[in-house]
Design a protein around this motif. Structure first.
Motif, PDB file in Angstrom:
ATOM      1  N   ASN A 176      -5.469  -8.471  10.420  1.00 35.61           N
ATOM      2  CA  ASN A 176      -6.124  -8.311   9.114  1.00 35.61           C
ATOM      3  C   ASN A 176      -5.538  -7.133   8.345  1.00 35.61           C
ATOM      4  OD1 ASN A 176      -7.184  -6.341  10.864  1.00 35.61           O
ATOM      5  ND2 ASN A 176      -8.961  -6.090   9.501  1.00 35.61           N
ATOM      6  N   LEU A 177      -5.741  -7.176   7.014  1.00 38.18           N
ATOM      7  CA  LEU A 177      -5.506  -6.003   6.170  1.00 38.18           C
ATOM      8  C   LEU A 177      -6.861  -5.673   5.565  1.00 38.18           C
ATOM      9  CD1 LEU A 177      -2.257  -7.047   4.251  1.00 38.18           C
ATOM     10  CD2 LEU A 177      -2.440  -5.330   6.049  1.00 38.18           C
ATOM     11  N   PRO A 178      -7.206  -4.398   5.470  1.00 36.42           N
ATOM     12  CA  PRO A 178      -8.489  -4.081   4.855  1.00 36.42           C
ATOM     13  C   PRO A 178      -8.471  -4.440   3.368  1.00 36.42           C
ATOM     14  CG  PRO A 178      -7.322  -2.072   5.535  1.00 36.42           C
ATOM     15  CD  PRO A 178      -6.487  -3.213   5.964  1.00 36.42           C
ATOM     16  N   GLY A 179      -9.605  -4.907   2.832  1.00 40.00           N
ATOM     17  CA  GLY A 179      -9.694  -5.309   1.426  1.00 40.00           C
ATOM     18  C   GLY A 179      -9.275  -4.190   0.488  1.00 40.00           C
ATOM     19  N   SER A 180      -9.609  -2.951   0.843  1.00 44.95           N
ATOM     20  CA  SER A 180      -9.267  -1.829  -0.029  1.00 44.95           C
ATOM     21  C   SER A 180      -7.751  -1.741  -0.224  1.00 44.95           C
ATOM     22  CB  SER A 180      -9.807  -0.525   0.572  1.00 44.95           C
ATOM     23  OG  SER A 180      -9.300  -0.358   1.886  1.00 44.95           O
ATOM     24  N   GLN A 181      -6.993  -2.207   0.782  1.00 45.37           N
ATOM     25  CA  GLN A 181      -5.536  -2.168   0.648  1.00 45.37           C
ATOM     26  C   GLN A 181      -5.029  -3.381  -0.140  1.00 45.37           C
ATOM     27  OE1 GLN A 181      -3.352  -1.877   4.386  1.00 45.37           O
ATOM     28  NE2 GLN A 181      -1.515  -2.688   3.382  1.00 45.37           N
ATOM     29  N   VAL A 182      -5.626  -4.564   0.133  1.00 42.87           N
ATOM     30  CA  VAL A 182      -5.130  -5.789  -0.496  1.00 42.87           C
ATOM     31  C   VAL A 182      -5.465  -5.810  -1.996  1.00 42.87           C
ATOM     32  CG1 VAL A 182      -5.297  -8.316  -0.491  1.00 42.87           C
ATOM     33  CG2 VAL A 182      -5.415  -7.047   1.655  1.00 42.87           C
ATOM     34  N   PHE A 183      -6.715  -5.443  -2.300  1.00 47.65           N
ATOM     35  CA  PHE A 183      -7.176  -5.633  -3.680  1.00 47.65           C
ATOM     36  C   PHE A 183      -7.144  -4.344  -4.502  1.00 47.65           C
ATOM     37  CE2 PHE A 183      -9.327  -8.862  -1.097  1.00 47.65           C
ATOM     38  CZ  PHE A 183      -8.893 -10.007  -1.747  1.00 47.65           C
ATOM     39  N   GLN A 184      -7.150  -3.198  -3.842  1.00 49.63           N
ATOM     40  CA  GLN A 184      -7.266  -1.948  -4.589  1.00 49.63           C
ATOM     41  C   GLN A 184      -6.261  -0.923  -4.097  1.00 49.63           C
ATOM     42  OE1 GLN A 184     -11.596  -1.869  -3.657  1.00 49.63           O
ATOM     43  NE2 GLN A 184     -11.801  -1.243  -5.824  1.00 49.63           N
ATOM     44  N   GLY A 185      -5.015  -1.340  -3.898  1.00 53.88           N
ATOM     45  CA  GLY A 185      -4.001  -0.426  -3.399  1.00 53.88           C
ATOM     46  C   GLY A 185      -3.492   0.478  -4.508  1.00 53.88           C
ATOM     47  N   THR A 186      -2.660   1.450  -4.077  1.00 56.87           N
ATOM     48  CA  THR A 186      -2.115   2.374  -5.075  1.00 56.87           C
ATOM     49  C   THR A 186      -1.112   1.666  -5.976  1.00 56.87           C
ATOM     50  OG1 THR A 186      -0.638   3.059  -3.303  1.00 56.87           O
ATOM     51  CG2 THR A 186      -2.442   4.562  -3.855  1.00 56.87           C
ATOM     52  N   GLY A 187      -0.486   0.594  -5.508  1.00 58.36           N
ATOM     53  CA  GLY A 187       0.516  -0.108  -6.305  1.00 58.36           C
ATOM     54  C   GLY A 187      -0.091  -1.130  -7.256  1.00 58.36           C
ATOM     55  N   GLY A 188      -1.360  -1.370  -7.179  1.00 57.27           N
ATOM     56  CA  GLY A 188      -1.981  -2.353  -8.057  1.00 57.27           C
ATOM     57  C   GLY A 188      -3.432  -2.520  -7.689  1.00 57.27           C
ATOM     58  N   ASP A 189      -4.301  -2.495  -8.685  1.00 56.84           N
ATOM     59  CA  ASP A 189      -5.740  -2.551  -8.419  1.00 56.84           C
ATOM     60  C   ASP A 189      -6.305  -3.778  -9.110  1.00 56.84           C
ATOM     61  OD1 ASP A 189      -8.470  -2.292  -8.320  1.00 56.84           O
ATOM     62  OD2 ASP A 189      -8.482  -0.128  -8.754  1.00 56.84           O
ATOM     63  N   VAL A 190      -6.523  -4.853  -8.364  1.00 51.88           N
ATOM     64  CA  VAL A 190      -6.947  -6.127  -8.929  1.00 51.88           C
ATOM     65  C   VAL A 190      -8.273  -5.972  -9.681  1.00 51.88           C
ATOM     66  CG1 VAL A 190      -7.723  -8.465  -8.358  1.00 51.88           C
ATOM     67  CG2 VAL A 190      -5.747  -7.464  -7.176  1.00 51.88           C
ATOM     68  N   PHE A 191      -9.245  -5.357  -8.997  1.00 50.54           N
ATOM     69  CA  PHE A 191     -10.569  -5.265  -9.630  1.00 50.54           C
ATOM     70  C   PHE A 191     -10.551  -4.286 -10.808  1.00 50.54           C
ATOM     71  CE2 PHE A 191     -11.801  -6.772  -5.357  1.00 50.54           C
ATOM     72  CZ  PHE A 191     -12.322  -7.992  -5.766  1.00 50.54           C
ATOM     73  N   GLY A 192      -9.786  -3.191 -10.633  1.00 45.86           N
ATOM     74  CA  GLY A 192      -9.667  -2.209 -11.719  1.00 45.86           C
ATOM     75  C   GLY A 192      -9.045  -2.848 -12.965  1.00 45.86           C
ATOM     76  N   ALA A 193      -7.975  -3.645 -12.767  1.00 37.15           N
ATOM     77  CA  ALA A 193      -7.267  -4.260 -13.888  1.00 37.15           C
ATOM     78  C   ALA A 193      -8.165  -5.276 -14.598  1.00 37.15           C
ATOM     79  CB  ALA A 193      -5.993  -4.924 -13.393  1.00 37.15           C
ATOM     80  N   LEU A 194      -8.892  -6.077 -13.787  1.00 37.85           N
ATOM     81  CA  LEU A 194      -9.790  -7.073 -14.383  1.00 37.85           C
ATOM     82  C   LEU A 194     -10.881  -6.383 -15.207  1.00 37.85           C
ATOM     83  CD1 LEU A 194     -10.229  -9.718 -11.512  1.00 37.85           C
ATOM     84  CD2 LEU A 194      -9.049 -10.029 -13.696  1.00 37.85           C
ATOM     85  N   GLN A 195     -11.443  -5.302 -14.635  1.00 31.98           N
ATOM     86  CA  GLN A 195     -12.497  -4.565 -15.337  1.00 31.98           C
ATOM     87  C   GLN A 195     -11.950  -3.967 -16.637  1.00 31.98           C
ATOM     88  OE1 GLN A 195     -15.620  -4.639 -14.434  1.00 31.98           O
ATOM     89  NE2 GLN A 195     -16.226  -3.420 -16.230  1.00 31.98           N
TER      90      GLN A 195
END
Lengths: 297, 457
Positions: A176-195
């Motif tokens: 597994n990869l932790p969600g914080s790495q997959v969705f909110q990594g330093t190289g791209g923040d999926v939830f941050g960008a959507l918000q």
């Protein structure tokens, strides 16, 4: 010269020997095994114990491989849906940034992006066999909850730990990869960008909408990079499965070398023993009544 | 000068001798199949001739003695070989039961060890799964049971052998008593200058039976036979026998005492020595290996448990417990709670980080230097080696015994052909002597009728 007149003991002992050879050959034929008791071949019997342990272990590795593969595939397909959603968000962002939309249009678009955000949260909460796969090792905790007060619009409840599973001797795969790495990594923040995109659409500023769309695009690229981990994992497990199968064949052929009775040999031994036995019996029958008294009348 | 009377006397003497010889032949034939019988031969000699003038005239035949044909050296070797053969055979019988406990690679301790570790490996794919945790506990219980059963079965075989020790000692005592009795009779006959042939045969036969049970030393003295144990304590001296006793030894097993002295460890060979060898050496050897494996495996696994956290986030507790004396028999689960398996390395239920430590117990060397599976494989090999060695000894000593019996048969065995030939010879001689009697009788009458016209009747 005197000879031992009681030769029947000798012949009897030969008979016993032939009988015991016959039994051995029969047992080999019936069981198909050379080693029916450890004393048949002590070193071979020890080898069989080790061989059996390795075969059992290989079976287990095969099972582990398919379970882990299932988990990785589930994660991969969840991320594939996330990619679709993000692409959709990018088109919506591009549409919102073209400067021809009224604020009402932009609000409607913002609503759609919000829907996408909900979808992505749901996808990030995907579970496999009852365990959340994006919450690190806190697999019983739902990793993401919507939180309008948070800057990214979500809160991460998982941890940053990972698990590994051994799928072959000395070969462990990370599962597994932790969600914080997959969705909110330093190289791209999926939830941050959507918000960011939702806020920009609601603000109506074309330039900000454009910048936010670019941010979503960046996060998509980053997520795709993270997704490679799962794809690679599945590939690795596929080739591992092949390796394990050939390993199992090797172990079985080793077992057969140590323990497999040569059936042709065993049947030859059996008929040899039978021949010896009937020859000895015939000799015994002829010799015992043979003495001088027969020739006197 | 000879007389008719002399001729008559010689002939009647010959009839007696031939009859005696035929008796011996008949006895040989009658005992052709009697175990332990040594053929007898007649010792015929010429009677001392008489001098008459310048002539020396023979006075016929006499039956000097009847002699059993035996070889003491061979009898002694046969006794020794019998002891060895029976010892190996008894050992083999015991060891075959022992190796039977370790004969199936798909069941028992070996298979349960791998099943246990595989269930843990399985758990690594879903460490919080209750069903998988339960299957680890089930596998652990199976493993514990297989250790317990192996130890218990070894104990059962051991106590079976232990019982055979006391019953064998009883047989030995009854045999030495009979031998002493015969020994006394042999001594009396020898003092009277008689051949104690058939008594010696019986005695040899009893000694042979005794050799099947234990190793004895035979010493021929002026007062007859002396039998001692391998240790040198007396069993039979003259017409007196000394009984062996059984009593509890230091290990709680039945030890053998001779006149107060514990001679258990000096008994070698025979079914007594074979049983003692398996009971006191072979089984304890395997049991020690089994105990070492059980205690070292359990300790290593408990240590690995302590490095992680159980399902509830507590530091891992011991999974196995055992008594230092007899670890295999006393091995048990310290808990039956599936939550107790310390899979986690960070305290969360979903972590499998400590499973690597638990799994390492399977492949890492125990303090004994080998992994648990290899340690078990060594026990299997050991049980097989012991049995196959005993088998080889049985084969070797049996063929050697056959050969010795052959050699003794060449000397002492009754040959029907030979006896029949002898019988015919004696028969012919008897008929001829009878004819001499008739002829001399005729001559005597002729002499009596000399000079008279009347025929005496």
């Amino acid at each position: 010269m005197r000879v031992n007149p009681n030769f029947s003991d000798d012949i009897l002992s030969d008979l016993y020997q032939a009988q015991s050879q016959e039994e051995t050959a029969l047992q080999q034929l019936a069981s198909g095994k050379l080693i029916n008791l450890p004393s048949d071949n002590p070193a071979g019997a020890a080898e069989l114990v080790q061989n059996q342990a390795l075969q059992d272990q290989t079976d287990q590795y095969e099972q582990n491989t398919s379970v882990v593969e299932g988990q990785l595939q589930t994660a991969d397909s969840a991320l594939s849906s996330v990619v679709d959603s993000l692409n959709q968000a990018i088109s919506l962002g591009t549409q919102g940034a073209n400067g021809t939309n009224s604020q009402a249009d932009l609000d409607a678009i913002a609503q759609q992006v919000q829907g996408i955000q909900n979808q992505v949260v749901q996808l990030a909460n995907t579970s496999y066999q009852g365990n959340f796969i994006f919450s690190g090792t806190a697999t019983s905790t739902q990793p993401y909850t919507l939180d309008s007060s948070a800057p990214d619009g979500v809160t991460y409840n998982g941890n940053t730990d990972t698990n590994t599973v051994e799928v072959a001797d000395g070969n462990s795969v990370q599962t597994n990869l932790p969600g914080s790495q997959v969705f909110q990594g330093t190289g791209g923040d999926v939830f941050g960008a959507l918000q960011q995109l939702i806020t920009a659409l609601q603000s109506g500023n074309t330039a900000t909408i454009g910048a936010a769309t670019t941010a979503v695009s960046t996060s998509l690229n980053y997520l795709s990079q993270q997704r490679v981990f799962y794809g690679n994992g599945v590939d690795q497990l596929n080739s591992n499965q092949t390796f394990l199968q050939s390993e199992q064949v090797n172990l079985q052929s080793e077992e057969n070398t140590v323990d497999g009775a040569n059936l042709a040999q065993a049947s030859t031994n059996l008929s040899n023993a039978q021949t010896t036995q009937s020859a000895a019996l015939a000799a015994l029958a002829k010799v015992i009544p043979q003495n001088l008294l027969q020739y006197l009348s | 000068m000879g007389t008719l009377n002399t001729a008559m006397w010689i002939a009647s003497q010959a009839l007696d001798v031939d009859q005696g010889a035929m008796d011996v032949t008949s006895n040989n034939i009658a005992n052709a199949s009697t175990p332990g019988y040594s053929r007898e031969v007649v010792d015929l000699t010429e009677q001392t001739p008489i001098e008459s003038g310048n002539l020396t005239v023979g006075t016929g035949v006499s039956l000097e003695q009847i002699q059993s044909v035996r070889s003491q050296v061979l009898s002694l070797l046969i006794s020794q070989q019998t002891t060895q053969q029976n010892g190996s055979q008894t050992q083999l019988n015991g060891l075959q039961q022992v190796e039977g406990l370790f004969s199936d690679p798909t069941s028992g301790i070996g298979a349960n060890l791998s099943a246990f570790f595989n269930s843990i490996s399985q758990l690594s794919t879903d460490p919080s799964n209750g069903a998988q945790r339960q299957s680890v506990m089930t596998a652990a219980q199976n493993l514990v049971t297989s250790f317990n059963q192996a130890a218990q079965s070894l104990g059962t075989i051991q106590s079976g052998l232990n019982q055979s020790v006391s019953s064998t000692v009883n047989q030995i005592n009854s045999l030495t008593q009979q031998i002493a009795q015969i020994n006394g009779q042999v001594g009396q006959m020898e003092q009277l200058g008689k051949d104690p042939g058939s008594l010696l045969d019986q005695e040899n036969q009893l000694i042979n039976q005794l050799s099947q049970l234990t190793n004895v030393n035979e010493i021929q003295t002026e007062n007859g036979l002396t039998l001692t144990t391998g240790n040198g304590t007396a069993l039979v001296v003259g017409n007196q026998s000394f009984a062996l006793q059984v009593g509890n030894g230091p290990t709680g097993m039945q030890d053998v005492f001779s006149q107060g002295q514990d001679i258990t460890s000096t008994i070698q060979g025979g079914s007594l020595g074979g049983a003692i060898q398996v009971r006191d050496q072979d089984i304890p050897g395997i049991l020690t290996q089994l105990n070492t494996l059980a205690s070292q495996f359990a300790t290593s696994f408990n240590n690995a448990q302590a490095q992680g956290y159980d399902l509830n986030g507590n530091v891992g507790q011991a999974l196995f417990s055992f008594n230092a004396s007899g670890a295999a028999a006393s091995l048990s689960l310290a808990t039956t709670d599936p939550d107790a398996i310390a899979a986690s390395s960070d305290g969360t239920s979903g972590s499998n980080g400590n499973i690597a430590n638990l799994m390492a117990v399977e492949t890492s060397p125990l303090p004994s230097g080998v992994s648990p599976t290899d340690a078990y494989a060594n026990i299997v090999a050991q049980s097989g080696n012991l049995a196959s060695q005993a088998q080889a000894e049985v084969t070797a000593s049996t063929s050697s015994l056959n050969q010795l019996n052959d050699q003794l048969g060449e000397i002492s065995g009754v040959s029907i052909n030979e006896e029949t030939t002898n019988l015919l010879n004696y028969q012919t001689a008897f008929s001829a002597a009878a004819r001499v009697v008739t002829t001399v009788d005729q001559l005597t009458q002729d002499v009596l009728n000399m000079g008279s016209g009347v025929t005496a009747s």
